[in-house]
Design a protein around this motif. Structure first.
Motif, PDB file in Angstrom:
ATOM      1  N   VAL B  29       0.998  -0.877  -0.093  1.00  0.00           N
ATOM      2  CA  VAL B  29      -0.345   0.193   0.281  1.00  0.00           C
ATOM      3  C   VAL B  29       0.721   0.922  -0.091  1.00  0.00           C
ATOM      4  CG1 VAL B  29      -1.761   1.085   1.263  1.00  0.00           C
ATOM      5  CG2 VAL B  29      -2.438  -1.534   1.291  1.00  0.00           C
ATOM      6  N   ALA B  30       0.838   2.380  -0.687  1.00  0.00           N
ATOM      7  CA  ALA B  30       1.377   3.795  -0.983  1.00  0.00           C
ATOM      8  C   ALA B  30       0.986   3.944   0.135  1.00  0.00           C
ATOM      9  CB  ALA B  30       0.636   4.597  -2.249  1.00  0.00           C
ATOM     10  N   THR B  31       2.014   5.172   0.509  1.00  0.00           N
ATOM     11  CA  THR B  31       1.410   5.822   1.738  1.00  0.00           C
ATOM     12  C   THR B  31       1.783   7.271   0.835  1.00  0.00           C
ATOM     13  OG1 THR B  31       3.522   5.762   2.568  1.00  0.00           O
ATOM     14  CG2 THR B  31       1.488   5.198   3.858  1.00  0.00           C
ATOM     15  N   VAL B  32       1.035   8.513   1.475  1.00  0.00           N
ATOM     16  CA  VAL B  32       1.207   9.513   0.805  1.00  0.00           C
ATOM     17  C   VAL B  32       1.335  10.879   2.154  1.00  0.00           C
ATOM     18  CG1 VAL B  32       0.224  11.609  -0.960  1.00  0.00           C
ATOM     19  CG2 VAL B  32      -0.471   9.118  -1.374  1.00  0.00           C
ATOM     20  N   TRP B  33       2.180  11.560   1.981  1.00  0.00           N
ATOM     21  CA  TRP B  33       2.117  12.427   3.118  1.00  0.00           C
ATOM     22  C   TRP B  33       1.231  13.328   2.234  1.00  0.00           C
ATOM     23  CZ3 TRP B  33       2.539  13.160   7.623  1.00  0.00           C
ATOM     24  CH2 TRP B  33       2.943  14.354   8.042  1.00  0.00           C
ATOM     25  N   HIS B  34       0.724  14.622   3.311  1.00  0.00           N
ATOM     26  CA  HIS B  34      -0.524  15.640   2.739  1.00  0.00           C
ATOM     27  C   HIS B  34       0.317  16.627   1.838  1.00  0.00           C
ATOM     28  CE1 HIS B  34       0.204  18.914   5.875  1.00  0.00           C
ATOM     29  NE2 HIS B  34       1.443  17.364   6.324  1.00  0.00           N
ATOM     30  N   THR B  35       2.052  17.109   2.553  1.00  0.00           N
ATOM     31  CA  THR B  35       2.168  18.586   1.365  1.00  0.00           C
ATOM     32  C   THR B  35       1.574  18.186   0.293  1.00  0.00           C
ATOM     33  OG1 THR B  35       4.048  17.327   2.089  1.00  0.00           O
ATOM     34  CG2 THR B  35       2.856  19.003   3.626  1.00  0.00           C
ATOM     35  N   GLN B  36       1.550  17.008   0.010  1.00  0.00           N
ATOM     36  CA  GLN B  36       2.202  16.707  -1.645  1.00  0.00           C
ATOM     37  C   GLN B  36       0.460  16.885  -1.986  1.00  0.00           C
ATOM     38  OE1 GLN B  36       4.357  12.176  -0.469  1.00  0.00           O
ATOM     39  NE2 GLN B  36       3.668  12.209  -2.265  1.00  0.00           N
ATOM     40  N   THR B  37       1.147  17.144  -3.823  1.00  0.00           N
ATOM     41  CA  THR B  37      -0.072  18.022  -4.793  1.00  0.00           C
ATOM     42  C   THR B  37      -0.164  16.561  -5.818  1.00  0.00           C
ATOM     43  OG1 THR B  37       1.721  18.501  -5.780  1.00  0.00           O
ATOM     44  CG2 THR B  37       0.199  20.486  -4.310  1.00  0.00           C
ATOM     45  N   GLU B  38       0.869  15.146  -5.771  1.00  0.00           N
ATOM     46  CA  GLU B  38       0.121  14.717  -6.411  1.00  0.00           C
ATOM     47  C   GLU B  38      -0.313  13.189  -6.106  1.00  0.00           C
ATOM     48  OE1 GLU B  38       2.479  14.347  -9.986  1.00  0.00           O
ATOM     49  OE2 GLU B  38       2.747  16.662 -10.695  1.00  0.00           O
ATOM     50  N   LEU B  39      -0.557  12.398  -6.592  1.00  0.00           N
ATOM     51  CA  LEU B  39      -1.377  11.152  -5.663  1.00  0.00           C
ATOM     52  C   LEU B  39      -0.568  10.304  -6.958  1.00  0.00           C
ATOM     53  CD1 LEU B  39      -4.772  11.392  -5.766  1.00  0.00           C
ATOM     54  CD2 LEU B  39      -3.246  11.340  -3.514  1.00  0.00           C
ATOM     55  N   PRO B  40      -0.193   8.929  -6.058  1.00  0.00           N
ATOM     56  CA  PRO B  40       0.750   7.986  -6.650  1.00  0.00           C
ATOM     57  C   PRO B  40      -0.553   7.186  -7.766  1.00  0.00           C
ATOM     58  CG  PRO B  40       0.065   7.268  -4.841  1.00  0.00           C
ATOM     59  CD  PRO B  40      -0.002   9.242  -4.906  1.00  0.00           C
ATOM     60  N   GLU B  41      -0.447   6.116  -8.469  1.00  0.00           N
ATOM     61  CA  GLU B  41      -1.281   6.047  -9.646  1.00  0.00           C
ATOM     62  C   GLU B  41      -2.085   4.667  -8.081  1.00  0.00           C
ATOM     63  OE1 GLU B  41      -2.291   6.641 -12.433  1.00  0.00           O
ATOM     64  OE2 GLU B  41      -4.232   5.385 -11.690  1.00  0.00           O
ATOM     65  N   ALA B  42      -3.190   4.558  -8.297  1.00  0.00           N
ATOM     66  CA  ALA B  42      -4.096   3.808  -7.492  1.00  0.00           C
ATOM     67  C   ALA B  42      -5.581   3.964  -7.908  1.00  0.00           C
ATOM     68  CB  ALA B  42      -4.327   3.546  -6.034  1.00  0.00           C
ATOM     69  N   ASP B  43      -6.027   2.538  -7.745  1.00  0.00           N
ATOM     70  CA  ASP B  43      -7.999   2.256  -7.736  1.00  0.00           C
ATOM     71  C   ASP B  43      -8.356   3.319  -6.540  1.00  0.00           C
ATOM     72  OD1 ASP B  43      -7.139   0.652 -10.094  1.00  0.00           O
ATOM     73  OD2 ASP B  43      -6.471  -1.114  -8.094  1.00  0.00           O
ATOM     74  N   LEU B  44      -8.264   2.699  -5.541  1.00  0.00           N
ATOM     75  CA  LEU B  44      -8.591   3.482  -3.946  1.00  0.00           C
ATOM     76  C   LEU B  44      -7.556   4.032  -3.135  1.00  0.00           C
ATOM     77  CD1 LEU B  44     -10.754   2.443  -2.009  1.00  0.00           C
ATOM     78  CD2 LEU B  44      -9.810   1.333  -0.739  1.00  0.00           C
ATOM     79  N   TYR B  45      -8.393   5.158  -2.628  1.00  0.00           N
ATOM     80  CA  TYR B  45      -7.577   6.291  -2.471  1.00  0.00           C
ATOM     81  C   TYR B  45      -8.102   6.333  -0.300  1.00  0.00           C
ATOM     82  CZ  TYR B  45      -5.370   7.841  -6.681  1.00  0.00           C
ATOM     83  OH  TYR B  45      -4.058   7.312  -7.860  1.00  0.00           O
ATOM     84  N   VAL B  46      -7.704   6.223   0.078  1.00  0.00           N
ATOM     85  CA  VAL B  46      -8.204   6.083   2.000  1.00  0.00           C
ATOM     86  C   VAL B  46      -7.643   7.299   2.724  1.00  0.00           C
ATOM     87  CG1 VAL B  46      -8.281   4.467   3.286  1.00  0.00           C
ATOM     88  CG2 VAL B  46      -8.191   3.889   1.174  1.00  0.00           C
ATOM     89  N   LEU B  47      -8.584   8.199   3.415  1.00  0.00           N
ATOM     90  CA  LEU B  47      -8.686   9.412   4.131  1.00  0.00           C
ATOM     91  C   LEU B  47      -8.761   8.645   5.929  1.00  0.00           C
ATOM     92  CD1 LEU B  47     -10.345  12.485   3.023  1.00  0.00           C
ATOM     93  CD2 LEU B  47      -8.147  12.168   2.568  1.00  0.00           C
ATOM     94  N   PRO B  48      -7.791   8.439   6.020  1.00  0.00           N
ATOM     95  CA  PRO B  48      -7.593   6.918   7.593  1.00  0.00           C
ATOM     96  C   PRO B  48      -8.358   8.444   8.743  1.00  0.00           C
ATOM     97  CG  PRO B  48      -5.146   8.170   7.260  1.00  0.00           C
ATOM     98  CD  PRO B  48      -6.373   8.369   6.334  1.00  0.00           C
ATOM     99  N   GLY B  49      -8.147   7.007  10.215  1.00  0.00           N
ATOM    100  CA  GLY B  49      -8.904   8.349  10.923  1.00  0.00           C
ATOM    101  C   GLY B  49      -7.636   8.686  11.586  1.00  0.00           C
ATOM    102  N   GLY B  50      -8.282   9.577  12.690  1.00  0.00           N
ATOM    103  CA  GLY B  50      -7.028   9.814  13.873  1.00  0.00           C
ATOM    104  C   GLY B  50      -7.450  11.256  14.433  1.00  0.00           C
TER     105      GLY B  50
END
Lengths: 79, 224
Positions: B29-50
Motif C-alpha cells: 500500500v502506498a502512503t502519501v504525505w498531505h503536503t504532496q500535490t500528486e497522487l501515486p497511481e492507485a484504484d482506491l485512495y483512503v483518508l484514515p482515522g485520527g
C-alpha cells in the motif's frame, strides 16, 4: 486593520454543547435562561488598509475555512 | 487492487488501514504525505482515522484544505474510489466531496465501543458484495460523529440510496440524524463512514465483518 468574525450554529442545528452550558448555568442557580447557543470568535489582524477590500477578503475566508456554511453562520465586524 | 493511504499530522488509524488493505488486496500500500500535490497511481485512495491537526477549528477542517486534497478531488471527479473513515469522513464532508457535516456527539462524550450497523443500500462500489439490510457489528471511536444535513440533502441521500450504513438496533452512539453511519457520493465511488471496518478484518479482531466492504471495491474493479 482589525476585524472580528463570529461563527454561530444555524437555527435548527442542534447544539449539544450549548445545551450542556445551559444546564450548567441552571445548576449554578442562574434562572430565567431560555436557551444557550455557543459559537466561535476569531480576531483577525489584516495588513489591508481598504475596508472594502478587507471585508471582501474576510468573507472569502469565512466561506472557505472559518465557517462550515452547512451548519454555521458568520458575522463580520470591523474593529 | 492498488491502494494509497493519505497521511496527515495527527492521523492515528493509518497503520490499521494499511495493514487491512495489504491483507485483503495482497499488494503493498502506498502512503502519501498531505503536503504532496500528486497522487501515486492507485484504484482506491483512503483518508484514515485520527485527529488531524488536533481537531482544531472543526474536525477534519484543516486537513480538508491541505495540498493533497486538490488531487483527491480530481481523482474523485475522475471516478476513482475514495474512502474516508472516521476523521477521513469528516475531511470528505469538509472538502465538499460528500454533503452534510459531522458535529459533536449529542452526548458530548467521546465514544469508543462496538455498534451494530445495517447495510442500508448495496448499490455502491463499496457495498455491492454486502447483504442488503444485513446487520453487522463494527467498532466506533470518535467525538464528532453526529451526522447532520439539511432536509433537502437528507431527502436526496435517502431517495437515491446513498445512505450506505445506518446504526442499527438502537446503537446510534452519537445522535446522528436518521441513524446515518456512512454515505456515498452520487456515483457511489466515494464513501465516508464513522465506524472502523479496517479493525474487523481478521479472526484476532473477533470477526471479519469489515472485509466485505473492501472486497466489494475489488469486485467492482474486476468487473470494470
Amino acid at each position: 486593520m482589525k476585524a472580528r468574525v463570529t461563527v454561530t450554529l444555524k437555527n435548527g442545528v442542534l447544539d449539544p454543547q450549548g445545551k450542556a452550558i445551559e444546564g450548567s448555568l441552571a445548576a449554578l442557580g442562574f434562572s430565567g435562561i431560555e436557551g444557550v447557543r455557543q459559537g466561535k470568535v476569531f480576531d483577525l489582524e489584516l495588513t489591508s488598509t481598504s475596508k472594502e477590500k478587507a471585508d471582501e477578503e474576510i468573507k472569502a475566508m469565512c466561506e472557505k475555512l472559518l465557517a462550515n456554511t452547512v451548519i454555521e453562520n458568520y458575522a463580520v465586524e470591523m474593529l | 487492487m492498488k491502494s494509497a493511504v493519505i497521511l496527515f499530522p495527527g492521523s492515528n488509524r493509518d497503520r490499521d488501514m494499511i495493514k487491512a488493505l495489504e491483507q485483503i488486496s495482497g499488494q503493498p500500500v502506498a502512503t502519501v504525505w498531505h503536503t504532496q500535490t500528486e497522487l501515486p497511481e492507485a484504484d482506491l485512495y483512503v483518508l484514515p482515522g485520527g485527529f488531524s491537526y488536533g481537531d482544531y477549528l472543526r474536525s477534519g477542517a484543516i486537513a480538508a484544505r491541505s495540498p493533497i486534497m486538490g488531487a483527491i478531488k480530481s481523482a474523485a471527479q475522475q471516478g476513482r474510489y475514495v474512502l474516508g473513515v472516521c476523521n477521513g469522513f469528516q475531511m470528505l464532508t469538509e472538502a465538499g466531496l460528500l454533503p452534510g457535516a459531522l458535529m459533536r456527539n449529542a452526548s458530548l462524550h467521546f465514544v469508543c465501543k462496538e455498534v451494530m450497523l445495517q447495510t442500508t443500500s448495496n448499490n455502491s462500489a463499496f457495498t455491492s458484495k454486502m447483504e442488503k439490510n444485513g446487520i453487522w457489528r463494527c467498532p466506533v471511536a470518535h467525538h464528532d460523529g453526529n451526522y447532520f444535513a439539511d432536509e433537502a440533502t437528507l431527502k436526496t441521500l435517502e431517495n437515491d440510496g446513498r445512505v450506505a450504513f445506518r446504526y442499527a438496533q438502537g446503537t446510534n452512539p452519537n445522535g446522528s440524524i436518521n441513524d446515518i453511519a456512512g454515505i456515498t457520493s452520487e456515483n457511489g465511488r466515494v464513501l465516508g463512514m464513522m465506524p472502523h471496518p479496517e479493525n474487523l478484518i481478521e479472526a484476532l479482531h473477533g470477526g471479519v465483518e469489515g472485509r466485505a466492504m473492501f472486497e466489494s471495491v475489488m469486485a467492482h474493479l474486476d468487473a470494470a
